[in-house]
Design a protein around this motif. Structure first.
Motif, mmCIF file in Angstrom:
data_model
loop_
_atom_site.group_PDB
_atom_site.id
_atom_site.type_symbol
_atom_site.label_atom_id
_atom_site.label_comp_id
_atom_site.label_asym_id
_atom_site.label_seq_id
_atom_site.Cartn_x
_atom_site.Cartn_y
_atom_site.Cartn_z
ATOM 1 N N PRO A 59 0.829 -1.200 0.000
ATOM 2 C CA PRO A 59 0.000 0.000 0.000
ATOM 3 C C PRO A 59 0.869 1.259 0.000
ATOM 4 O O PRO A 59 1.991 1.231 0.504
ATOM 5 C CB PRO A 59 -0.772 -0.107 1.320
ATOM 6 N N ALA A 60 0.325 2.340 -0.547
ATOM 7 C CA ALA A 60 1.023 3.619 -0.490
ATOM 8 C C ALA A 60 1.477 3.842 0.949
ATOM 9 O O ALA A 60 0.703 3.682 1.892
ATOM 10 C CB ALA A 60 0.098 4.745 -0.948
ATOM 11 N N THR A 61 2.740 4.204 1.106
ATOM 12 C CA THR A 61 3.339 4.275 2.437
ATOM 13 C C THR A 61 2.644 5.284 3.351
ATOM 14 O O THR A 61 2.614 5.102 4.557
ATOM 15 C CB THR A 61 4.833 4.631 2.276
ATOM 16 N N ASN A 62 2.060 6.321 2.755
ATOM 17 C CA ASN A 62 1.471 7.371 3.597
ATOM 18 C C ASN A 62 -0.022 7.155 3.878
ATOM 19 O O ASN A 62 -0.705 8.076 4.299
ATOM 20 C CB ASN A 62 1.692 8.738 2.939
ATOM 21 N N LEU A 63 -0.521 5.958 3.667
ATOM 22 C CA LEU A 63 -1.925 5.686 4.015
ATOM 23 C C LEU A 63 -2.086 5.572 5.521
ATOM 24 O O LEU A 63 -1.216 5.041 6.205
ATOM 25 C CB LEU A 63 -2.405 4.379 3.373
ATOM 26 N N GLY A 64 -3.227 6.032 6.021
ATOM 27 C CA GLY A 64 -3.521 5.923 7.447
ATOM 28 C C GLY A 64 -4.056 4.546 7.789
ATOM 29 O O GLY A 64 -4.307 3.716 6.913
ATOM 30 N N THR A 65 -4.234 4.300 9.084
ATOM 31 C CA THR A 65 -4.672 2.983 9.556
ATOM 32 C C THR A 65 -5.978 2.548 8.894
ATOM 33 O O THR A 65 -6.115 1.425 8.426
ATOM 34 C CB THR A 65 -4.856 3.022 11.086
ATOM 35 N N GLN A 66 -6.948 3.462 8.850
ATOM 36 C CA GLN A 66 -8.250 3.109 8.290
ATOM 37 C C GLN A 66 -8.154 2.846 6.787
ATOM 38 O O GLN A 66 -8.760 1.909 6.262
ATOM 39 C CB GLN A 66 -9.235 4.253 8.545
ATOM 40 N N GLU A 67 -7.351 3.677 6.117
ATOM 41 C CA GLU A 67 -7.208 3.497 4.666
ATOM 42 C C GLU A 67 -6.495 2.188 4.343
ATOM 43 O O GLU A 67 -6.790 1.539 3.341
ATOM 44 C CB GLU A 67 -6.437 4.673 4.069
ATOM 45 N N ARG A 68 -5.566 1.813 5.194
ATOM 46 C CA ARG A 68 -4.883 0.529 4.965
ATOM 47 C C ARG A 68 -5.875 -0.635 5.053
ATOM 48 O O ARG A 68 -5.746 -1.634 4.356
ATOM 49 C CB ARG A 68 -3.738 0.334 5.967
ATOM 50 N N ALA A 69 -6.868 -0.472 5.923
ATOM 51 C CA ALA A 69 -7.889 -1.519 6.027
ATOM 52 C C ALA A 69 -8.676 -1.620 4.718
ATOM 53 O O ALA A 69 -8.992 -2.719 4.253
ATOM 54 C CB ALA A 69 -8.812 -1.233 7.209
ATOM 55 N N SER A 70 -8.985 -0.483 4.104
ATOM 56 C CA SER A 70 -9.688 -0.500 2.809
ATOM 57 C C SER A 70 -8.816 -1.178 1.752
ATOM 58 O O SER A 70 -9.296 -1.933 0.913
ATOM 59 C CB SER A 70 -10.003 0.916 2.324
ATOM 60 N N PHE A 71 -7.542 -0.874 1.793
ATOM 61 C CA PHE A 71 -6.600 -1.470 0.839
ATOM 62 C C PHE A 71 -6.586 -2.993 0.993
ATOM 63 O O PHE A 71 -6.626 -3.736 0.011
ATOM 64 C CB PHE A 71 -5.208 -0.875 1.100
ATOM 65 N N THR A 72 -6.555 -3.442 2.235
ATOM 66 C CA THR A 72 -6.521 -4.883 2.501
ATOM 67 C C THR A 72 -7.768 -5.572 1.960
ATOM 68 O O THR A 72 -7.702 -6.654 1.377
ATOM 69 C CB THR A 72 -6.430 -5.133 4.023
ATOM 70 N N LEU A 73 -8.899 -4.913 2.143
ATOM 71 C CA LEU A 73 -10.153 -5.460 1.646
ATOM 72 C C LEU A 73 -10.101 -5.585 0.120
ATOM 73 O O LEU A 73 -10.449 -6.622 -0.457
ATOM 74 C CB LEU A 73 -11.290 -4.526 2.075
ATOM 75 N N GLY A 74 -9.645 -4.523 -0.542
ATOM 76 C CA GLY A 74 -9.544 -4.555 -1.995
ATOM 77 C C GLY A 74 -8.593 -5.647 -2.457
ATOM 78 O O GLY A 74 -8.855 -6.360 -3.428
ATOM 79 N N ASN A 75 -7.502 -5.810 -1.734
ATOM 80 C CA ASN A 75 -6.518 -6.838 -2.075
ATOM 81 C C ASN A 75 -7.147 -8.223 -2.089
ATOM 82 O O ASN A 75 -6.881 -9.049 -2.962
ATOM 83 C CB ASN A 75 -5.370 -6.787 -1.066
ATOM 84 N N SER A 76 -8.033 -8.453 -1.118
ATOM 85 C CA SER A 76 -8.661 -9.763 -1.040
ATOM 86 C C SER A 76 -9.481 -10.051 -2.300
ATOM 87 O O SER A 76 -9.447 -11.154 -2.839
ATOM 88 C CB SER A 76 -9.543 -9.817 0.203
ATOM 89 N N PHE A 77 -10.201 -9.052 -2.776
ATOM 90 C CA PHE A 77 -11.021 -9.274 -3.973
ATOM 91 C C PHE A 77 -10.184 -9.255 -5.249
ATOM 92 O O PHE A 77 -10.606 -9.726 -6.289
ATOM 93 C CB PHE A 77 -12.156 -8.249 -4.036
ATOM 94 N N PHE A 78 -9.002 -8.679 -5.162
ATOM 95 C CA PHE A 78 -8.100 -8.679 -6.303
ATOM 96 C C PHE A 78 -7.460 -10.058 -6.475
ATOM 97 O O PHE A 78 -7.242 -10.519 -7.584
ATOM 98 C CB PHE A 78 -7.010 -7.625 -6.071
ATOM 99 N N THR A 79 -7.189 -10.703 -5.358
ATOM 100 C CA THR A 79 -6.447 -11.959 -5.440
ATOM 101 C C THR A 79 -7.339 -13.196 -5.486
ATOM 102 O O THR A 79 -6.972 -14.201 -6.081
ATOM 103 C CB THR A 79 -5.489 -12.109 -4.242
ATOM 104 N N SER A 80 -8.522 -13.140 -4.858
ATOM 105 C CA SER A 80 -9.352 -14.344 -4.803
ATOM 106 C C SER A 80 -10.004 -14.610 -6.148
ATOM 107 O O SER A 80 -10.441 -13.685 -6.823
ATOM 108 C CB SER A 80 -10.462 -14.172 -3.772
ATOM 109 N N PRO A 81 -10.101 -15.882 -6.511
ATOM 110 C CA PRO A 81 -10.748 -16.199 -7.777
ATOM 111 C C PRO A 81 -12.258 -16.002 -7.726
ATOM 112 O O PRO A 81 -12.881 -16.254 -6.697
ATOM 113 C CB PRO A 81 -10.411 -17.675 -7.980
ATOM 114 N N TRP A 82 -12.804 -15.548 -8.831
ATOM 115 C CA TRP A 82 -14.262 -15.462 -8.973
ATOM 116 C C TRP A 82 -14.765 -16.828 -9.419
ATOM 117 O O TRP A 82 -14.015 -17.616 -9.996
ATOM 118 C CB TRP A 82 -14.633 -14.360 -9.954
#
Lengths: 461, 400
Positions: A59-82
């Motif tokens: 994630p962009a290094t300057n993201l805050g704690t809450q934004e990192r959580a959004s990033f993590t969520l997006g990552n899950s849908f980016f990596t998991s197969p449909w």
């Protein structure tokens, strides 16, 4: 702090070589340049390069704690197969029935670039197809989907033959070049009418949100459609017309998409067969009844919350820092990069505008080495596919940031240029024709030592 | 404080190692003498082995070398059809070419134009398999591979019930593949080899990680203690905040809730996720308060007040410290409800996340919100201390 000193050492590289034959450097300036994505830059590169294979997935290094959580969520849908619909996994169903991949990361390997087909798998590349007019094939559309759900016919099997040639450089070095010749077999829906086929590898996704925030006025200022300055380089904006009026094309090999959101949703639709609010229909042409025969995974299949998460994720994928920016051969190579005219299109530096949606990406000084403009790259690279306003020989300057880690992230099988034909930077440079022909020729004429310096510079980006 | 953190880390991995050792003894008993009883004992032993490990995960994000190592022991989700038989409800990645390899049933497999024999399950081969496939969901080592081998596929979707592998799947005399008799004793023999090999590998990894936190000089734990204090503090706080807001409430709970997918439930074969969630949250809390009362097996369990983040917060920022205490209490309350419902069999996590269970969904969402709140307060504490909460540097911190 000790760690920042180590970071600095890594970025600056070994400097004990005799500097006299090389230009003077201002190390303070170099440190700024090393942060390719400004404050968003990922600087914690593992010094053991083989362990840095996730360097594009941060994630962009300057993201805050809450934004990192959004990033993590997006990552899950980016990596998991449909999966196919209907399924108990209702949020992630809707794949196909025709598709090229089941997950974003199938193609964007660890968020990096894809590989050309290697005989076993064509998963991270695809075949764009078009009639002479640029219009899609009436049956197959504008892209071959080589996978299908059980019970459906895939459009074709994509294979590649390589056509080899040689190029002689100053001093006698011979470089072997290869060019892919796509071969479709097992066509599932009758003969192909498209007259042009173009292999495309998945591009790396780092820094996409920053490129989105380069000021349109700055791009206009450097565009030179009619070569008024007489340097033979005539970059132009790929203007797109859509419901939101005229927009600058920024993403895709021919700059055919205006935003991260639209680029991502187009990929969901075309590569995975997943509909979204923006692309509500399945990708079949009217000639293909297969899409009507399979259940859909909701309307749209991509739920708005998931769309937001994935778009947030892609926007905030950090660009890794440069390496060894002060190494003498790198500094010398940088001078050549400018002297040979590479920097006319691979424009080093921009400053992003302010975006209320993306504070972390706003007002950043970035070093992507692109102008996002279309350039005529000559016959050697031309694929003949007209995309919107972009001609068959025109390509968008791809960014070069983070490229020193391309093979660490994607493996030895990845390639450069739109179809992955170039196995290394040298081959990629030699393929540059059209507006870049003079620069490429000048590179070939350089003494070997200087060519190596230029390559060292690229390996530092 | 950093010293106490290091000691506690050592203790947690020591417990995890000892628990894995007990698991080996029980797995060995199962393989030697397969029965309903020995299978049940091995499963309970696996559950017990997860307790200390799940608490150790609070160390992952503050310590780059732990996060890198973690993939060796806790990778999930798994395309389990690579390992053993699966039924029609199996959902693998459609683009994973290896998703139905079934190494237990196969005598060999084709790897880049070469036929690799699979008559026995041995260490080197397991490592080779993961790297050859180069697909994240091809996982043959770690807790979840063992979990699959002990429970089998959970075919109940969002309904009640976990994996139901029969003990005869390990029997050389009456070998089965689930409900059907096997052609030979080979799959059962290989399942036994798999259990033993993967458990030994797990023990080795845990031992390795324990030593990283041990008393030796130059270990990553030693470097943390001797290094810059602010860097160390940043690592502690970042790790706990990231585990709260990103991994536990995000990756493990929010994603499962959004997808309603049983596969997104971490311990999906055993349906033991309510325990791993509970111990994950407990681990965060324990490292914040520098207490680890569950140190059952190891000698010299940490006791008495230790220098902790909580004590630091109380000393300098009592208002914030009080809010953090409340936040941890609130998280514990709701996690206890989730755990109690799971333990009593009222509902386990794959039922909680079902689309037609609004009450279950609300319970999980409440836990997510409380974990986020707790993470944001940890962030506030970092800012109060003048720290920019940042991911820890890999440089100089990577273990070898």
């Amino acid at each position: 702090m000790r760690t920042s000193l180590v970071v600095l050492a890594l970025i600056l590289g070994a400097c004990d070589v005799d500097k006299q034959q090389f230009p003077e450097v201002d190390e303070a300036v170099l440190v700024t340049e090393a942060l390719s994505g400004g404050a968003t830059t990922f600087t914690k590169l593992n010094p053991n390069v083989s362990l840095a294979q996730h360097a594009y997935s941060q994630p962009a290094t300057n993201l805050g704690t809450q934004e990192r959580a959004s990033f993590t969520l997006g990552n899950s849908f980016f990596t998991s197969p449909w999966v196919s619909a209907p399924s108990s996994v209702s949020t992630r169903d809707g794949l196909g029935p025709l598709f090229n991949a089941a997950a974003c990361q199938d193609c964007h390997i660890r968020d990096g670039r894809g590989r050309p087909p290697d005989g076993n798998s064509a998963i991270s590349s695809l075949l764009r197809i078009a009639l002479d007019s640029g219009r899609p094939d009436p049956v197959y559309g504008n892209q071959i989907q080589d996978l299908a759900l059980p019970g459906a016919r895939a459009e074709a099997v994509l294979g590649i033959d390589w056509e080899y040639s040689e190029r002689r450089l100053a001093g006698g070095e011979i470089v072997s070049l290869r060019k892919p010749v796509p071969a479709l077999t097992n066509l599932g829906y009758g003969s192909l009418q498209a007259t042009h086929t173009s292999l495309r590898i998945a591009p790396p996704l780092i820094g996409m949100g920053l490129l989105e925030l380069i000021d349109e006025n700055d791009l206009r200022a450097v565009a030179d459609e009619f070569d008024a300055d007489g340097d033979s380089i005539s970059g132009r904006i790929h203007w797109l017309s859509g419901v939101e009026g005229r927009q600058v094309g920024r993403f895709g090999w021919k700059a055919s998409q205006p935003s991260v959101r639209q680029q991502s949703l187009a990929a969901f639709a075309n590569d995975m067969g997943i509909s979204s609010a923006h692309f509500p229909d399945e990708i079949c042409t009217p000639e293909q009844s297969v899409c009507r025969e399979f259940p859909v995974g909701g309307r749209p299949e991509l739920e708005p919350a998931i769309e937001e998460a994935v778009v947030f994720y892609v926007r905030h994928l950090a660009v890794p820092a440069r390496r060894a920016v002060a190494a003498p051969e790198v500094v010398a190579g940088k001078v050549l990069f400018f002297e040979l005219g590479c920097a006319a299109c691979h424009r080093p530096q921009w400053t992003t505008v302010t975006s209320p949606d993306s504070p972390a990406l706003s007002k950043q000084v970035i070093w992507p080495y692109t102008d996002l403009l279309l350039h005529d790259m000559g016959d050697g690279l031309a694929d003949g596919v007209i995309e919107g306003d972009a001609a068959g020989a025109e390509w968008r300057t791809p960014p070069l940031w983070g490229i020193h880690l391309a093979k660490v992230v994607g493996g030895q099988g990845i390639g450069y240029l739109h179809d992955g034909r170039a196995r290394n930077f040298k081959e990629a440079i030699l393929w540059h024709g059209g507006e870049a022909a003079a620069s490429s020729e000048a590179f070939a004429m350089l003494p070997k030592g200087q060519r190596e310096n230029l390559l060292s510079f690229l390996k530092s980006l | 404080m950093l010293g106490a953190y290091r000691e506690q880390a050592y203790q947690v991995y020591d417990d995890a190692y000892r628990a894995a050792k007990r698991l080996y003894a029980d797995v060995d008993a199962l393989v030697n003498n397969p029965s309903d009883m020995t299978l049940l004992t091995a499963r309970n032993s696996w559950r017990a082995a997860r307790e200390p490990y799940s608490q150790s995960e609070a160390l992952r994000f503050g310590n780059w070398f732990v996060d890198e190592w973690d993939a060796k022991v806790n990778s999930w989700p798994i395309d389990e059809g690579f390992i053993d038989y699966v039924d029609g409800s199996y959902l693998a990645s459609p683009t994973n070419l290896w998703a139905r390899t079934n190494i237990i049933a196969s005598r060999s497999m084709r790897v880049s134009d070469r036929e690799v024999p699979l008559n026995y399950i041995v260490f080197k081969q397991l490592q080779m398999l993961e790297s050859v496939a180069d697909v994240e969901s091809v996982v043959v080592t770690g807790y979840h591979a063992l979990e699959f081998m002990l429970w089998g596929q959970d075919t109940h979707g969002n309904g009640a019930g976990a994996g139901e592998r029969p003990w005869t799947d390990f029997s050389l005399k009456q070998c089965t593949n689930g409900a059907v008799a096997a052609d030979s004793e080979m799959p059962c023999r290989k399942r036994g080899e798999f259990l033993r090999t993967v458990t030994i590998l797990l023990m080795r990894h845990l031992q390795e990680m324990r030593e990283h936190w041990g008393a030796g000089e130059g270990t990553p734990g030693d470097r943390l203690v001797r290094g810059d204090v602010n860097t160390g503090l940043n690592r502690l706080l970042f790790g706990l905040a990231a585990m709260s807001t990103e991994e536990l409430s995000g990756e493990r709970m929010q994603v499962a809730l959004l997808t309603h997918a049983p596969e997104e439930e971490q311990d999906c074969f055993s349906d033991d996720t309510h325990n791993s969630l509970w111990y994950n949250a407990k681990g965060i809390e324990n490292f914040y308060y520098a207490r680890y009362p569950e140190a059952s097996a190891s000698q010299g369990a940490v006791s008495g007040p230790k220098p902790s983040l909580a004590a630091l917060a109380w000393r300098y920022y009592p208002d914030l410290a009080a809010r953090l205490d409340v936040a941890f209490d609130r998280t514990r309350e709701v996690m206890a409800v989730i755990r109690a419902q799971g333990e009593s069999g009222e509902q386990v996590v794959d039922q909680l996340i079902a689309a037609d269970n609004p009450d279950g969904n609300a319970l999980l969402q409440d836990a997510i919100d409380r974990l986020r709140e707790q993470g944001l307060l940890l962030n506030e504490l970092a800012q109060a201390l003048g720290l920019q909460l940042m991911a820890p540097a890999a440089l100089g911190e990577a273990a070898q």
